[in-house]
Design a protein around this motif. Structure first.
Motif, PDB file in Angstrom:
ATOM      1  N   UNK A   1       8.033   2.829   3.306  1.00 25.92           N
ATOM      2  CA  UNK A   1       9.595   1.738   3.934  1.00 25.92           C
ATOM      3  C   UNK A   1      10.229   1.085   3.470  1.00 25.92           C
ATOM      4  N   UNK A   2      10.248   0.429   1.989  1.00 32.21           N
ATOM      5  CA  UNK A   2      11.309   0.112   1.451  1.00 32.21           C
ATOM      6  C   UNK A   2      12.201   0.911   1.469  1.00 32.21           C
ATOM      7  N   UNK A   3      12.230   1.754   1.120  1.00 32.11           N
ATOM      8  CA  UNK A   3      12.800   2.356  -0.038  1.00 32.11           C
ATOM      9  C   UNK A   3      13.517   3.211   1.871  1.00 32.11           C
ATOM     10  N   UNK A   4      12.898   3.434   3.184  1.00 34.92           N
ATOM     11  CA  UNK A   4      13.676   3.686   3.788  1.00 34.92           C
ATOM     12  C   UNK A   4      14.608   2.572   4.986  1.00 34.92           C
ATOM     13  N   UNK A   5      14.601   1.417   4.556  1.00 32.43           N
ATOM     14  CA  UNK A   5      15.333   0.599   4.467  1.00 32.43           C
ATOM     15  C   UNK A   5      16.301   0.899   3.867  1.00 32.43           C
ATOM     16  N   UNK A   6      16.207   0.710   2.934  1.00 31.13           N
ATOM     17  CA  UNK A   6      16.959   0.622   1.617  1.00 31.13           C
ATOM     18  C   UNK A   6      18.313   1.873   2.467  1.00 31.13           C
ATOM     19  N   UNK A   7      17.668   2.652   2.252  1.00 32.30           N
ATOM     20  CA  UNK A   7      18.441   4.428   3.069  1.00 32.30           C
ATOM     21  C   UNK A   7      19.159   3.965   4.119  1.00 32.30           C
ATOM     22  N   UNK A   8      18.835   3.091   5.210  1.00 35.39           N
ATOM     23  CA  UNK A   8      19.185   2.685   6.135  1.00 35.39           C
ATOM     24  C   UNK A   8      20.367   2.368   6.181  1.00 35.39           C
ATOM     25  N   UNK A   9      20.421   0.911   5.041  1.00 33.16           N
ATOM     26  CA  UNK A   9      21.110  -0.099   4.876  1.00 33.16           C
ATOM     27  C   UNK A   9      22.434   0.570   4.272  1.00 33.16           C
ATOM     28  N   UNK A  10      22.184   1.043   3.252  1.00 30.83           N
ATOM     29  CA  UNK A  10      23.567   2.223   2.718  1.00 30.83           C
ATOM     30  C   UNK A  10      24.022   3.386   3.605  1.00 30.83           C
TER      31      UNK A  10
ATOM     32  N   UNK B   1       0.690  -0.927   0.399  1.00 35.52           N
ATOM     33  CA  UNK B   1       0.166  -0.101   0.018  1.00 35.52           C
ATOM     34  C   UNK B   1       1.202   1.225  -0.402  1.00 35.52           C
ATOM     35  N   UNK B   2       1.791   0.878   0.494  1.00 33.62           N
ATOM     36  CA  UNK B   2       2.924   2.312   1.066  1.00 33.62           C
ATOM     37  C   UNK B   2       3.599   3.113  -0.532  1.00 33.62           C
TER      38      UNK B   2
ATOM     39  N   UNK C   1      16.608   7.207  -1.320  1.00 37.22           N
ATOM     40  CA  UNK C   1      16.985   5.765  -1.448  1.00 37.22           C
ATOM     41  C   UNK C   1      18.702   6.795  -0.552  1.00 37.22           C
ATOM     42  N   UNK C   2      18.143   8.265  -0.601  1.00 32.28           N
ATOM     43  CA  UNK C   2      19.557   8.536   0.470  1.00 32.28           C
ATOM     44  C   UNK C   2      21.328   9.530  -0.389  1.00 32.28           C
ATOM     45  N   UNK C   3      20.650  10.208  -1.590  1.00 37.94           N
ATOM     46  CA  UNK C   3      21.791  10.198  -2.234  1.00 37.94           C
ATOM     47  C   UNK C   3      22.457  11.570  -1.451  1.00 37.94           C
ATOM     48  N   UNK C   4      21.271  12.036  -1.027  1.00 35.65           N
ATOM     49  CA  UNK C   4      21.836  13.630   0.152  1.00 35.65           C
ATOM     50  C   UNK C   4      22.579  13.134   0.835  1.00 35.65           C
ATOM     51  N   UNK C   5      22.093  12.189   1.793  1.00 32.83           N
ATOM     52  CA  UNK C   5      22.565  11.103   2.534  1.00 32.83           C
ATOM     53  C   UNK C   5      24.065  10.898   1.806  1.00 32.83           C
ATOM     54  N   UNK C   6      24.588  10.302   1.615  1.00 32.59           N
ATOM     55  CA  UNK C   6      25.759   9.355   0.790  1.00 32.59           C
ATOM     56  C   UNK C   6      26.661  10.489  -0.028  1.00 32.59           C
ATOM     57  N   UNK C   7      26.160  11.856  -0.318  1.00 31.73           N
ATOM     58  CA  UNK C   7      27.480  12.628  -0.362  1.00 31.73           C
ATOM     59  C   UNK C   7      27.661  13.921   0.203  1.00 31.73           C
ATOM     60  N   UNK C   8      26.983  13.529   1.339  1.00 30.50           N
ATOM     61  CA  UNK C   8      27.333  14.562   2.242  1.00 30.50           C
ATOM     62  C   UNK C   8      28.079  14.659   2.832  1.00 30.50           C
ATOM     63  N   UNK C   9      29.000  16.145   3.368  1.00 28.20           N
ATOM     64  CA  UNK C   9      30.613  16.013   3.588  1.00 28.20           C
ATOM     65  C   UNK C   9      31.008  15.675   5.273  1.00 28.20           C
TER      66      UNK C   9
END
Length: 139
Positions: free
Chosen positions: A87-96, A26-27, A67-75
């Protein structure tokens, strides 16, 4: 994918339904038209603009973090909190990005300050802009 009357994706739809809970299905269905991908090049550009504005370290809250592109490129020296409703995207981001705090919730429903004080920067890339320490930086 989510149109039950469209036979073109029946096999893929069945596979996903077997993998996801009803809540996850549903999400994903609810967010498929509003989930947008932000390229790493764009994220790098935002970080460069923030650095030029004087922001190089501190706390950053990203609503709709995906999925966290800003997080992954943060200085280095930036503490990230991402808020992602799907929730699936949030899980991917937390794992990465295990060094970041990822909240699986709607930003509208976020009722706790993730930092001891106000965030020094809040990224919002969809029709809103980017804010840094009380002044607007267009990105």
């Amino acid at each position: 994918m989510f149109d039950e009357d469209d036979a073109r994706y029946a096999d893929e739809r069945a596979q996903l339904k077997a993998l996801w809970t009803d809540v996850e299905w549903a999400a994903a269905r609810r967010t498929v038209l509003t989930a947008h991908y932000t390229s790493r090049d764009f994220a790098h550009g935002i970080w460069e603009a923030l650095a030029e504005s004087g922001f190089t370290t501190g706390e950053v809250l990203e609503p709709g973090s995906g999925s966290g592109n800003f997080i992954g490129t943060a200085p280095a020296g930036v503490q990230m909190v991402g808020v992602e409703v799907e929730p699936t995207t949030a899980r991917v981001s937390q794992l990465m990005y295990p060094q970041a705090q990822i909240r699986t919730e709607s930003f509208a429903a976020t009722d706790r300050d993730p930092f001891a004080g106000p965030a020094e920067s809040i990224h919002a890339t969809r029709c809103v802009g980017t804010w840094v320490a009380g002044r607007r930086v267009y990105g």
